[in-house]
Design an enzyme around this catalytic site. Structure first.
Site, PDB file in Angstrom:
ATOM      1  N   GLU A  22     110.129  61.325  24.328  1.00 36.85           N
ATOM      2  CA  GLU A  22     110.208  60.096  23.516  1.00 36.85           C
ATOM      3  C   GLU A  22     108.827  59.695  23.002  1.00 36.85           C
ATOM      4  O   GLU A  22     107.806  60.170  23.521  1.00 36.85           O
ATOM      5  CB  GLU A  22     110.802  58.959  24.338  1.00 36.85           C
ATOM      6  CG  GLU A  22     109.945  58.609  25.558  1.00 36.85           C
ATOM      7  CD  GLU A  22     109.841  57.122  25.810  1.00 36.85           C
ATOM      8  OE1 GLU A  22     109.524  56.384  24.858  1.00 36.85           O
ATOM      9  OE2 GLU A  22     110.066  56.711  26.961  1.00 36.85           O
ATOM     10  N   LYS A  84     109.407  50.008  16.925  1.00 36.56           N
ATOM     11  CA  LYS A  84     110.033  50.494  18.154  1.00 36.56           C
ATOM     12  C   LYS A  84     111.503  50.729  17.830  1.00 36.56           C
ATOM     13  O   LYS A  84     112.244  49.783  17.568  1.00 36.56           O
ATOM     14  CB  LYS A  84     109.864  49.441  19.260  1.00 36.56           C
ATOM     15  CG  LYS A  84     110.581  49.763  20.562  1.00 36.56           C
ATOM     16  CD  LYS A  84     110.231  48.735  21.623  1.00 36.56           C
ATOM     17  CE  LYS A  84     111.100  48.843  22.850  1.00 36.56           C
ATOM     18  NZ  LYS A  84     110.740  47.855  23.890  1.00 36.56           N
ATOM     19  N   VAL A 104     114.152  55.467  24.658  1.00 39.52           N
ATOM     20  CA  VAL A 104     115.091  56.377  25.320  1.00 39.52           C
ATOM     21  C   VAL A 104     116.413  56.421  24.548  1.00 39.52           C
ATOM     22  O   VAL A 104     116.976  57.497  24.323  1.00 39.52           O
ATOM     23  CB  VAL A 104     115.318  55.943  26.783  1.00 39.52           C
ATOM     24  CG1 VAL A 104     116.490  56.699  27.406  1.00 39.52           C
ATOM     25  CG2 VAL A 104     114.042  56.157  27.596  1.00 39.52           C
ATOM     26  N   ASP A 138     119.384  40.324  29.095  1.00 46.52           N
ATOM     27  CA  ASP A 138     118.673  41.346  28.326  1.00 46.52           C
ATOM     28  C   ASP A 138     118.917  42.685  29.007  1.00 46.52           C
ATOM     29  O   ASP A 138     118.401  42.946  30.090  1.00 46.52           O
ATOM     30  CB  ASP A 138     117.177  40.999  28.286  1.00 46.52           C
ATOM     31  CG  ASP A 138     116.355  42.008  27.481  1.00 46.52           C
ATOM     32  OD1 ASP A 138     116.931  43.004  26.992  1.00 46.52           O
ATOM     33  OD2 ASP A 138     115.139  41.799  27.356  1.00 46.52           O
ATOM     34  N   SER A 140     118.818  46.753  28.321  1.00 50.49           N
ATOM     35  CA  SER A 140     118.338  47.781  27.393  1.00 50.49           C
ATOM     36  C   SER A 140     119.483  48.615  26.842  1.00 50.49           C
ATOM     37  O   SER A 140     120.421  48.973  27.569  1.00 50.49           O
ATOM     38  CB  SER A 140     117.348  48.691  28.105  1.00 50.49           C
ATOM     39  OG  SER A 140     116.975  49.751  27.248  1.00 50.49           O
ATOM     40  N   ALA A 141     119.358  48.926  25.556  1.00 53.63           N
ATOM     41  CA  ALA A 141     120.337  49.824  24.919  1.00 53.63           C
ATOM     42  C   ALA A 141     120.268  51.230  25.503  1.00 53.63           C
ATOM     43  O   ALA A 141     121.175  52.038  25.282  1.00 53.63           O
ATOM     44  CB  ALA A 141     120.084  49.881  23.415  1.00 53.63           C
ATOM     45  N   ASP A 142     119.223  51.510  26.249  1.00 55.34           N
ATOM     46  CA  ASP A 142     119.108  52.845  26.865  1.00 55.34           C
ATOM     47  C   ASP A 142     120.362  53.196  27.655  1.00 55.34           C
ATOM     48  O   ASP A 142     120.843  54.340  27.596  1.00 55.34           O
ATOM     49  CB  ASP A 142     117.919  52.900  27.844  1.00 55.34           C
ATOM     50  CG  ASP A 142     116.563  52.838  27.149  1.00 55.34           C
ATOM     51  OD1 ASP A 142     116.522  52.805  25.907  1.00 55.34           O
ATOM     52  OD2 ASP A 142     115.547  52.804  27.870  1.00 55.34           O
ATOM     53  N   LYS A 159     112.356  51.257  34.973  1.00 57.14           N
ATOM     54  CA  LYS A 159     111.031  50.631  35.082  1.00 57.14           C
ATOM     55  C   LYS A 159     111.082  49.494  36.106  1.00 57.14           C
ATOM     56  O   LYS A 159     112.044  48.744  36.176  1.00 57.14           O
ATOM     57  CB  LYS A 159     110.584  50.122  33.718  1.00 57.14           C
ATOM     58  CG  LYS A 159     110.059  51.274  32.854  1.00 57.14           C
ATOM     59  CD  LYS A 159     109.380  50.783  31.614  1.00 57.14           C
ATOM     60  CE  LYS A 159     110.359  50.558  30.502  1.00 57.14           C
ATOM     61  NZ  LYS A 159     110.899  51.792  29.920  1.00 57.14           N
TER      62      LYS A 159
HETATM   63  N1  PSU Z   1     108.712  54.885  29.830  1.00 56.11           N
HETATM   64  C1  PSU Z   1     107.411  54.548  30.004  1.00 56.11           C
HETATM   65  N2  PSU Z   1     106.909  53.589  29.163  1.00 56.11           N
HETATM   66  C2  PSU Z   1     107.680  53.023  28.142  1.00 56.11           C
HETATM   67  C3  PSU Z   1     109.036  53.404  27.961  1.00 56.11           C
HETATM   68  C4  PSU Z   1     109.488  54.342  28.861  1.00 56.11           C
HETATM   69  O1  PSU Z   1     106.731  55.065  30.917  1.00 56.11           O
HETATM   70  O2  PSU Z   1     107.173  52.187  27.416  1.00 56.11           O
HETATM   71  C5  PSU Z   1     109.883  52.815  26.839  1.00 56.11           C
HETATM   72  C6  PSU Z   1     111.100  53.695  26.649  1.00 56.11           C
HETATM   73  O3  PSU Z   1     111.075  54.144  25.322  1.00 56.11           O
HETATM   74  C7  PSU Z   1     112.277  52.826  26.934  1.00 56.11           C
HETATM   75  C8  PSU Z   1     111.787  51.494  26.465  1.00 56.11           C
HETATM   76  O4  PSU Z   1     113.406  53.246  26.231  1.00 56.11           O
HETATM   77  O5  PSU Z   1     110.446  51.496  26.999  1.00 56.11           O
HETATM   78  C9  PSU Z   1     112.695  50.381  26.962  1.00 56.11           C
HETATM   79  O6  PSU Z   1     112.502  49.277  26.173  1.00 56.11           O
HETATM   80  P1  PSU Z   1     113.542  48.051  26.263  1.00 56.11           P
HETATM   81  O7  PSU Z   1     113.438  47.567  27.682  1.00 56.11           O
HETATM   82  O8  PSU Z   1     113.020  47.038  25.260  1.00 56.11           O
HETATM   83  O9  PSU Z   1     114.881  48.587  25.909  1.00 56.11           O
HETATM   84 MN    MN Z   2     116.013  44.295  25.500  1.00 49.58          MN
END
Ligand code: PSU
Ligand code: MN
Length: 302
Positions: A22, A84, A104, A138, A140-142, A159
């Protein structure tokens, strides 16, 4: 529809191992020069295992599979303000001719379309912690995207800024296998293990590959392989720093997409850059494991 590099196209045509990477981690997740360093070390780790890296990104409105060094540099340059991209953003960003790092979710969507089965990242997105119960949820769409794409995501778990237990539950709801790689506990990104038990544990790439083959006979969706980070930081220290960062994020009323990059940067600040170093190490480690699984997967068609 995809702009696939010659090297990646040849590897896919010849049935060689390919690992998607990614680029939101390059464009938003890490500051320079760590961002470019991460992109390079992940690519090198994949190659060292005999697979071909395919960094995925949106560049000038095109969906690129196998971004070049120059393209990665462009994404890593903060002055160019790459967007993003989640999976749902792709069509609009392409229409507007934009550059974007792929999260992701977006990377899963593009990798599946390209026929790439393995994907390495640092930590997946998931269910965010709520500081104020009146804040909107909130998530994530992941998670939903992993559930519907035929891709195996190799990561160090969700994370640590997230609600780890809720994220694990959501993966269960979505029917996404969550497999421990040489661990029986859910890894928590750059910290010590979460204490959340994992039901299924694998000891090596061949076993994971065999399970993936079976999973993809049963389901069209993705799977998550959770690999413990090579140099975990103490949980208590990170939780203390995170509590302050979460309050700061709530005070600022950040728009959804900015929350994750803000919290990661705040943790790096609070630890004198140690979280960033641990993040780099786990990214590279995950890329290596993903490549090993991709190679192991070659022995059967999926
Ligand atoms: N892994 C990391 N650092 C990051 C991410 C993943 O070590 O910044 C990114 C990935 O692309 C993941 C995104 O999909 O953060 C998630 O963002 P959000 O929580 O806004 O969906
Ligand atoms: Mn989000």
């Amino acid at each position: 529809m995809l702009r696939v590099s010659e090297e990646v196209a040849a590897a896919l045509r010849e049935g060689r191992a390919v690992v998607a990477l990614e680029t939101s981690v390059v464009a938003q997740g890490l500051p320079p020069p760590a961002n470019l360093q991460a992109a390079r070390s992940c690519g090198a780790a994949v190659r060292a295992e005999g697979a071909v890296p395919a960094a995925i990104a949106v560049l000038g409105g095109e969906l690129v599979v196998g971004a070049s060094e120059a393209q990665l540099e462009r994404l890593a340059d903060p002055s160019r303000k790459a967007a993003k991209a989640g999976a749902r953003d792709l069509a609009a960003l392409c229409g507007a001719g934009r550059d974007a790092g792929t999260t992701v979710s977006a990377t899963c969507a593009i990798a599946e379309r390209a026929g790439i089965r393995l994907f390495a990242t640092g930590g997946i997105g998931g269910v965010h912690r709520r500081v104020d119960p009146l804040d909107p949820p909130d998530v994530s769409a992941d998670l939903a995207e992993i559930a519907r794409r035929r891709v195996c995501v190799v990561c160090a778990g969700p994370k640590v800024i997230l609600d780890l237990a809720a994220t694990a539950e959501m993966l269960e709801t979505l029917g996404v296998p969550l497999w421990g790689y040489r661990t029986s506990q859910l890894p928590a990104f750059f910290t010590e293990a979460s204490g959340i038990a994992l039901e299924h544990r694998f000891e090596g790439p061949a076993e994971v590959a065999a399970a993936l083959r079976m999973h993809w006979e049963l389901s069209p969706g993705g799977a998550v392989v959770a690999v413990p980070p090579p140099s975990p930081l103490p949980r208590a220290e990170i939780e203390t720093a995170l509590a302050a960062a979460l309050r700061a994020a709530a005070r600022r009323k950040l728009p959804g997409k900015e929350v994750t990059p803000f919290l990661l940067a705040a943790l790096a600040d609070a630890t004198g850059g140690r979280t960033q170093q641990a993040n780099l190490e786990l990214l590279e480690n995950n890329a290596r494991v993903a490549a090993q699984i991709a190679v192991a997967l070659l022995s059967a068609r999926v």
